[in-house]
Design an enzyme around this catalytic site. Sequence first.
Site, mmCIF file in Angstrom:
data_model
loop_
_atom_site.group_PDB
_atom_site.id
_atom_site.type_symbol
_atom_site.label_atom_id
_atom_site.label_comp_id
_atom_site.label_asym_id
_atom_site.label_seq_id
_atom_site.Cartn_x
_atom_site.Cartn_y
_atom_site.Cartn_z
ATOM 1 N N ASN A 42 -12.414 4.464 -1.959
ATOM 2 C CA ASN A 42 -11.996 5.511 -2.895
ATOM 3 C C ASN A 42 -13.203 6.301 -3.384
ATOM 4 O O ASN A 42 -14.303 5.758 -3.536
ATOM 5 C CB ASN A 42 -11.141 4.973 -4.041
ATOM 6 C CG ASN A 42 -11.695 3.767 -4.756
ATOM 7 O OD1 ASN A 42 -12.524 3.043 -4.212
ATOM 8 N ND2 ASN A 42 -11.239 3.545 -5.966
ATOM 9 N N ILE A 43 -12.979 7.587 -3.580
ATOM 10 C CA ILE A 43 -14.042 8.511 -3.978
ATOM 11 C C ILE A 43 -13.517 9.308 -5.173
ATOM 12 O O ILE A 43 -12.610 10.128 -5.020
ATOM 13 C CB ILE A 43 -14.417 9.461 -2.812
ATOM 14 C CG1 ILE A 43 -14.817 8.652 -1.570
ATOM 15 C CG2 ILE A 43 -15.538 10.410 -3.238
ATOM 16 C CD1 ILE A 43 -14.892 9.459 -0.282
ATOM 17 N N GLU A 44 -14.061 9.002 -6.350
ATOM 18 C CA GLU A 44 -13.550 9.638 -7.568
ATOM 19 C C GLU A 44 -14.290 10.931 -7.875
ATOM 20 O O GLU A 44 -15.271 11.293 -7.219
ATOM 21 C CB GLU A 44 -13.638 8.636 -8.724
ATOM 22 C CG GLU A 44 -12.784 7.412 -8.423
ATOM 23 C CD GLU A 44 -12.679 6.430 -9.563
ATOM 24 O OE1 GLU A 44 -13.502 6.482 -10.512
ATOM 25 O OE2 GLU A 44 -11.745 5.589 -9.499
ATOM 26 N N CYS A 53 -8.070 8.274 -2.547
ATOM 27 C CA CYS A 53 -7.918 6.824 -2.407
ATOM 28 C C CYS A 53 -8.559 6.334 -1.106
ATOM 29 O O CYS A 53 -8.728 7.099 -0.147
ATOM 30 C CB CYS A 53 -6.447 6.439 -2.380
ATOM 31 S SG CYS A 53 -5.576 6.649 -3.933
ATOM 32 N N GLU A 55 -7.313 4.465 1.206
ATOM 33 C CA GLU A 55 -6.421 4.556 2.365
ATOM 34 C C GLU A 55 -6.454 5.950 2.973
ATOM 35 O O GLU A 55 -6.504 6.123 4.188
ATOM 36 C CB GLU A 55 -4.977 4.234 1.954
ATOM 37 C CG GLU A 55 -4.766 2.850 1.378
ATOM 38 C CD GLU A 55 -4.943 2.797 -0.130
ATOM 39 O OE1 GLU A 55 -5.883 3.430 -0.663
ATOM 40 O OE2 GLU A 55 -4.144 2.108 -0.779
ATOM 41 N N CYS A 86 -0.857 3.553 -3.386
ATOM 42 C CA CYS A 86 -0.151 4.453 -4.305
ATOM 43 C C CYS A 86 0.884 5.264 -3.524
ATOM 44 O O CYS A 86 0.904 5.276 -2.283
ATOM 45 C CB CYS A 86 -1.138 5.376 -5.012
ATOM 46 S SG CYS A 86 -1.688 6.765 -4.006
ATOM 47 N N CYS A 89 -0.499 7.794 -0.949
ATOM 48 C CA CYS A 89 -0.998 7.169 0.281
ATOM 49 C C CYS A 89 0.151 6.668 1.157
ATOM 50 O O CYS A 89 0.086 6.756 2.385
ATOM 51 C CB CYS A 89 -1.954 6.031 -0.051
ATOM 52 S SG CYS A 89 -3.520 6.629 -0.711
HETATM 53 N N1 THU Z 1 -6.862 3.640 -5.572
HETATM 54 C C1 THU Z 1 -7.047 3.512 -4.229
HETATM 55 O O1 THU Z 1 -8.098 3.873 -3.686
HETATM 56 N N2 THU Z 1 -6.039 2.991 -3.489
HETATM 57 C C2 THU Z 1 -4.886 2.489 -4.008
HETATM 58 O O2 THU Z 1 -4.063 1.988 -3.262
HETATM 59 C C3 THU Z 1 -4.637 2.551 -5.453
HETATM 60 C C4 THU Z 1 -5.639 3.281 -6.253
HETATM 61 C C5 THU Z 1 -7.971 4.143 -6.363
HETATM 62 C C6 THU Z 1 -7.816 5.502 -6.985
HETATM 63 C C7 THU Z 1 -8.800 5.417 -8.127
HETATM 64 O O3 THU Z 1 -10.104 5.705 -7.641
HETATM 65 C C8 THU Z 1 -8.775 3.954 -8.535
HETATM 66 O O4 THU Z 1 -8.222 3.261 -7.454
HETATM 67 C C9 THU Z 1 -7.987 3.678 -9.794
HETATM 68 O O5 THU Z 1 -6.708 4.199 -9.718
#
Ligand code: THU
Length: 130
Positions: A42-44, A53, A55, A86, A89
């Site tokens: 994941n890259i915020e 996310c 995935e 989520c 995804c």
């Molecule tokens: N996130 C994912 O990368 N994959 C998931 O299946 C659920 C959520 C990430 C998004 C965000 O960076 C962090 O988790 C918190 O929601």
Amino acid sequence: MTKEELCRQAQKMLQMAYVPYSHFPVGAAIECTDGAVFTGCNIENAAYTPTNCAERTAVFKAVSEGHRAFRRIAIAGSTEAFCAPCGVCRQVLQEFAPDIEVILVNSRGETMELTLPELLPHSFGPKNLA
Ligand code: THU
């Protein structure tokens, strides 16, 4: 590749996650039908909404390299609770692999196996537009 190896690749990606806001790293590894594997984290983003996310990072890496047929995806969380994909995804997986197997792996290395139809029943996809 074995299920254990795919899970290990997903877990390895936890260290690449860019998560200064949630502090919730996620790693993913998607296996193509030809055996190729693409990983993601994941890259915020400070504006929150552009966050990607793990995935989707993996899927987009694969598709952008010419791979569109997928068999399995492993999703690694860093908590004891399994990290299920989520809704966004799930929809992205539906586009390319409506029957993909989804393996969740938690911080203890325990796994839970699901299918996308279980995670996204009565889905909307390319078939609806055909
Ligand atoms: N996130 C994912 O990368 N994959 C998931 O299946 C659920 C959520 C990430 C998004 C965000 O960076 C962090 O988790 C918190 O929601």
